[in-house]
Scaffold this motif. Sequence first.
Motif, PDB file in Angstrom:
ATOM      1  N   GLN A   1      -4.018  -2.623   1.064  1.00 42.07           N
ATOM      2  CA  GLN A   1      -3.055  -2.833   2.146  1.00 42.07           C
ATOM      3  C   GLN A   1      -2.238  -4.117   1.984  1.00 42.07           C
ATOM      4  O   GLN A   1      -1.420  -4.445   2.836  1.00 42.07           O
ATOM      5  CB  GLN A   1      -3.787  -2.878   3.493  1.00 42.07           C
ATOM      6  CG  GLN A   1      -4.572  -1.609   3.811  1.00 42.07           C
ATOM      7  CD  GLN A   1      -5.327  -1.739   5.123  1.00 42.07           C
ATOM      8  OE1 GLN A   1      -4.757  -2.027   6.167  1.00 42.07           O
ATOM      9  NE2 GLN A   1      -6.639  -1.543   5.063  1.00 42.07           N
TER      10      GLN A   1
ATOM     11  N   LYS B   1       1.639  -3.935   2.412  1.00 44.12           N
ATOM     12  CA  LYS B   1       2.036  -3.803   3.819  1.00 44.12           C
ATOM     13  C   LYS B   1       1.992  -5.162   4.511  1.00 44.12           C
ATOM     14  O   LYS B   1       2.911  -5.530   5.264  1.00 44.12           O
ATOM     15  CB  LYS B   1       1.089  -2.827   4.528  1.00 44.12           C
ATOM     16  CG  LYS B   1       1.217  -2.810   6.036  1.00 44.12           C
ATOM     17  CD  LYS B   1       0.093  -2.009   6.672  1.00 44.12           C
ATOM     18  CE  LYS B   1       0.090  -2.172   8.191  1.00 44.12           C
ATOM     19  NZ  LYS B   1      -1.068  -1.471   8.821  1.00 44.12           N
ATOM     20  N   GLY B   2       0.922  -5.921   4.272  1.00 39.76           N
ATOM     21  CA  GLY B   2       0.785  -7.226   4.900  1.00 39.76           C
ATOM     22  C   GLY B   2       1.861  -8.197   4.451  1.00 39.76           C
ATOM     23  O   GLY B   2       2.446  -8.932   5.263  1.00 39.76           O
TER      24      GLY B   2
ATOM     25  N   LYS C   1       4.816  -7.472   3.315  1.00 40.30           N
ATOM     26  CA  LYS C   1       6.096  -7.033   3.884  1.00 40.30           C
ATOM     27  C   LYS C   1       6.259  -7.513   5.320  1.00 40.30           C
ATOM     28  O   LYS C   1       7.311  -8.049   5.693  1.00 40.30           O
ATOM     29  CB  LYS C   1       6.197  -5.504   3.829  1.00 40.30           C
ATOM     30  CG  LYS C   1       7.493  -4.962   4.419  1.00 40.30           C
ATOM     31  CD  LYS C   1       7.529  -3.444   4.364  1.00 40.30           C
ATOM     32  CE  LYS C   1       8.820  -2.917   4.985  1.00 40.30           C
ATOM     33  NZ  LYS C   1       8.867  -1.422   4.981  1.00 40.30           N
ATOM     34  N   GLN C   2       5.202  -7.373   6.128  1.00 35.40           N
ATOM     35  CA  GLN C   2       5.294  -7.790   7.527  1.00 35.40           C
ATOM     36  C   GLN C   2       5.398  -9.304   7.658  1.00 35.40           C
ATOM     37  O   GLN C   2       6.200  -9.828   8.441  1.00 35.40           O
ATOM     38  CB  GLN C   2       4.085  -7.285   8.308  1.00 35.40           C
ATOM     39  CG  GLN C   2       4.120  -7.631   9.792  1.00 35.40           C
ATOM     40  CD  GLN C   2       5.291  -7.017  10.521  1.00 35.40           C
ATOM     41  OE1 GLN C   2       5.264  -5.843  10.858  1.00 35.40           O
ATOM     42  NE2 GLN C   2       6.335  -7.804  10.764  1.00 35.40           N
TER      43      GLN C   2
END
Length: 353
Positions: free
Chosen positions: A302, A305-306, A308-309
């Motif tokens: 993940q 995703k992390g 990117k955020q």
Amino acid sequence: MLPWFPCCARNAGFTPVHFFPRYAKPNHPARQPPQGEPTAAQFSFETSEVPSPAQGQVLLKARYVSVDPYMRGRMNAGKSYVPPFEVGQPISGGVVAEVVESRLDTLPVGSVVVGNLPWRQYSVSDGRGLQQIPTDQAPISYFLGLLGMPGLTAYFGLLDICQPKAGETVVVSGAAGAVGIVVGQLAKIKGCRVIGTAGSEAKVAYLKQLGFDEAINYKTANILEALAAAAPNGVDCYFDNVGGAITDAVYNLLNKHARIALCGQIASYNATEAPVGPRPEGKLLTTSSKLQGFIVSDYLPQWPKGIKQLTEWYSQGKLQFEETITEGFDQIPNAFLGLFKGENTGKAIVKVA
């Protein structure tokens, strides 16, 4: 003893060598792993020829080297989530590096990468485990901090384990460190009341500048009284970076169904005997609280995703970050040892000259 690598140079008229630190020379008098707090005497520098990459490899020049508290645990023998460092060999950790010679199509010269690399000025890699990073989104050193392992540790530990809700009270220990400052800001993004503990008035002031509702200097305050005053409605989430007396105090304030993310225990990393303190099980039981230890690599699938955020929140101005930068490759041991004296605010890194 601790491994570390000195510097590499290609000087005209001299055989190319690189200077690197390591976990003591084979005949070094301090050849055993450190007992208690490590010292500079347990490091040694060595030189060797700068390697040439073979087909399918790249030559990397270190730009920034990360020093992190977890490295202290890898200097102890015994089973853990990652193998211990080997005495007489270089330490490895997070490094941002530039490709200066390439025989690998996917990483041309000039590429900037981050990965787990040895403490060397120059190293050869086949590219596995390296992540090419953009140079236009944030300072490249941030990929060792806010957009790297510490930021992801904060992101998954708080949002997945603690799952804070608007209006809840979140306590962060070691709040002025690389992980803690991100945890506190993420909790504010989620609408929480945030309390942080730190070890100096300057760090307390910095936390308040970041938007923490309360910040406590644990070295000068009665920590139990100060936390009780700062959290009159109790504690719903606790992000534990330090353990010890601060954690004991927080456990007295847990609300029903509190969530605790156990990230680090730096208060005991240099202990020569197992610390004795209050046993938490009764408080966890009576409050139906959840205590979960975690390692950020648990979330490896993940990570994109992390990142990117975190990048989005940073670009929107919702996240700030602080670095304590030490100049000079030969200062890596001092930067590392400074972690245990509280010398850093935010991420401690070494800029390689």
